[in-house]
Write an enzyme that holds these catalytic residues in place. Structure first.
Site, PDB file in Angstrom:
ATOM      1  N   CYS A  69      46.272  10.111 -14.190  1.00  0.00           N
ATOM      2  CA  CYS A  69      45.881   8.761 -14.609  1.00  0.00           C
ATOM      3  C   CYS A  69      45.478   8.719 -16.077  1.00  0.00           C
ATOM      4  O   CYS A  69      45.118   9.731 -16.662  1.00  0.00           O
ATOM      5  CB  CYS A  69      44.660   8.287 -13.804  1.00  0.00           C
ATOM      6  SG  CYS A  69      45.053   7.774 -12.141  1.00  0.00           S
ATOM      7  N   CYS A 104      41.912   4.130 -15.980  1.00  0.00           N
ATOM      8  CA  CYS A 104      42.474   3.663 -14.707  1.00  0.00           C
ATOM      9  C   CYS A 104      41.396   3.058 -13.816  1.00  0.00           C
ATOM     10  O   CYS A 104      40.307   3.599 -13.657  1.00  0.00           O
ATOM     11  CB  CYS A 104      43.159   4.804 -13.963  1.00  0.00           C
ATOM     12  SG  CYS A 104      43.941   4.221 -12.424  1.00  0.00           S
ATOM     13  N   CYS A 123      50.384   7.888 -11.963  1.00  0.00           N
ATOM     14  CA  CYS A 123      49.745   6.867 -11.121  1.00  0.00           C
ATOM     15  C   CYS A 123      50.522   5.563 -11.253  1.00  0.00           C
ATOM     16  O   CYS A 123      50.925   5.180 -12.348  1.00  0.00           O
ATOM     17  CB  CYS A 123      48.294   6.688 -11.593  1.00  0.00           C
ATOM     18  SG  CYS A 123      47.476   5.214 -10.978  1.00  0.00           S
ATOM     19  N   CYS A 156      47.967   2.668 -13.205  1.00  0.00           N
ATOM     20  CA  CYS A 156      47.684   2.626 -14.649  1.00  0.00           C
ATOM     21  C   CYS A 156      48.890   3.062 -15.479  1.00  0.00           C
ATOM     22  O   CYS A 156      48.843   2.992 -16.706  1.00  0.00           O
ATOM     23  CB  CYS A 156      46.461   3.468 -14.984  1.00  0.00           C
ATOM     24  SG  CYS A 156      46.680   5.224 -14.651  1.00  0.00           S
TER      25      CYS A 156
HETATM   26 ZN   LIG Z   1      45.760   5.490 -12.425  1.00  0.00          ZN
END
Ligand SMILES: [Zn+2]
Length: 362
Positions: free
Chosen positions: A43, A47, A74, A77
């Site tokens: 991330c 995030c 991810c 994000c």
């Molecule tokens: Zn994330």
């Protein structure tokens, strides 16, 4: 995963990057990513997903590095997409349009909902990009609208309502700060304002110095004194401009002396007019030591708005007090001179001069 990168709680807690993850610090985005061993996902620091336990977290310098260690990006994000900054910028731009178009200032909750962010993160993102809070942005926009209304000759109370102020009395309390003069004075185009000015010559060419009853309000440099005077008239169209005042000539001599010998300092009151953001930038500029330079990004960081380097560059360009507010000490990240409101050659001359004085003063 390589064993050397096996996460441990102690290692994570000791890593300063963990604090930035805890803070979901948007300004840390792009400087590193964090990966979570239990989910196999990495991330951005900002995030919004639920925080992982520190014992499962490891840090990587780039998405590539995280991916070669076996992690997936991810979906929330999107740390592998360089365009995330633009998504944030778009969100903020959208909020700005909303603030400008609204009759009454929308509350933070509404703005955050629109941007699909929490109140806290929206406020933080907005400030990191524009340099001011949404409320301050809305207030500045209103003040601008009010100036336009008043300049068009509308009655003061009509203009105040048209600009979206609803509490008249509160406005009057702040009018002086917003406009730099009372509202009715402003409507008359600064009729009551008396501005003394003088033209002169210095090593950088022609110079115009002007002073209001508050202090020095303009120091302009150029090749043609007529052009400098025209600029002053355009800026204060209805003020009474008074030239060739013997006492004021002394002040001008002081300003020229300061430009030629920067180590002298200038002990004169200044009439600095600008938005709250511009004033913060200009304050930061005066803190750049003689003989040194700073980049637009560095100034943005110093005023706590790391993403606002473009706004910083614009504030530098809006400076109307040459040399005294040393916007010439701001250069590009690579040390390149970049532009200068009064000509890049003058910028170079000023910097050369200053580094010579700084060395001699050691
Ligand atoms: Zn994330």
């Amino acid at each position: 995963m390589k064993t050397s990168e096996k996460p441990s709680a102690v290692k994570t807690l000791d890593d300063p990057r963990w604090q930035r993850v805890l803070a979901r610090d948007i300004s840390a985005d792009g400087t590193f990513v964090y990966a979570v061993a239990t989910t196999g996902i990495y991330c951005r620091p900002s995030c919004a997903a639920r925080l992982a336990r520190p014992e499962n977290v490891s840090f990587y310098l780039s998405p590539n590095e995280a991916e070669s260690a076996g992690f997936r990006a991810c979906k929330r994000c999107k740390p592998d997409q360089a365009r995330s900054l633009d998504i944030n910028t778009e969100k903020v731009a959208h909020a700005c349009r909303l603030l400008e178009a609204s009759e009454s200032i929308p509350n933070l909750e509404t703005l955050a909902e629109n941007a699909e962010l929490s109140k806290y993160h929206f406020q933080r993102l907005f400030k990191s990009i524009t340099g001011v809070t949404p409320k301050a942005y809305a207030q500045a926009h209103r003040a601008q609208k009010l100036r336009e209304q008043l300049s068009e000759g509308n009655a003061v109370t009509d203009a105040i309502y048209a600009a979206g102020y609803n509490a008249n009395s509160r406005f009057y309390a702040e009018a002086d700060k917003v406009l730099g003069m009372t509202a009715s004075e402003f409507r008359k185009g600064g009729v009551n304002a008396v501005i003394k000015f003088a033209l002169g010559e210095c090593s950088l060419g022609s110079i115009l110095v002007a002073q209001s009853d508050r202090g020095i309000c303009a120091i302009q440099l150029g090749d043609d004194p007529q052009v400098l005077l025209q600029e002053l008239q355009d800026r204060f169209p209805k003020a009474e401009l008074i030239g060739a005042d013997i006492d004021f000539e002394k002040t001008v001599a002081q300003v020229v002396g300061f430009i030629e010998t920067p180590t002298r300092g200038l002990d004169l009151p200044l009439d600095i007019r600008g938005t709250a953001f511009q004033q913060r930038v200009w304050q930061a500029l005066t803190e750049i030591p003689l003989g040194t330079t700073a980049s637009y990004t560095e100034i943005a960081q110093r005023i706590g708005a790391p993403k606002a380097f473009r706004a910083v560059a614009m504030a530098c360009g809006a400076n109307s007090l040459a040399v005294v507010i040393p916007c010439h000490r701001v250069v590009r990240n690579d040390g390149n001179l970049s532009g200068y409101r009064w000509g890049v050659e003058r910028k170079q001359t000023l910097l050369n001069n200053e580094s010579r004085y700084a060395k001699n003063n050691v």
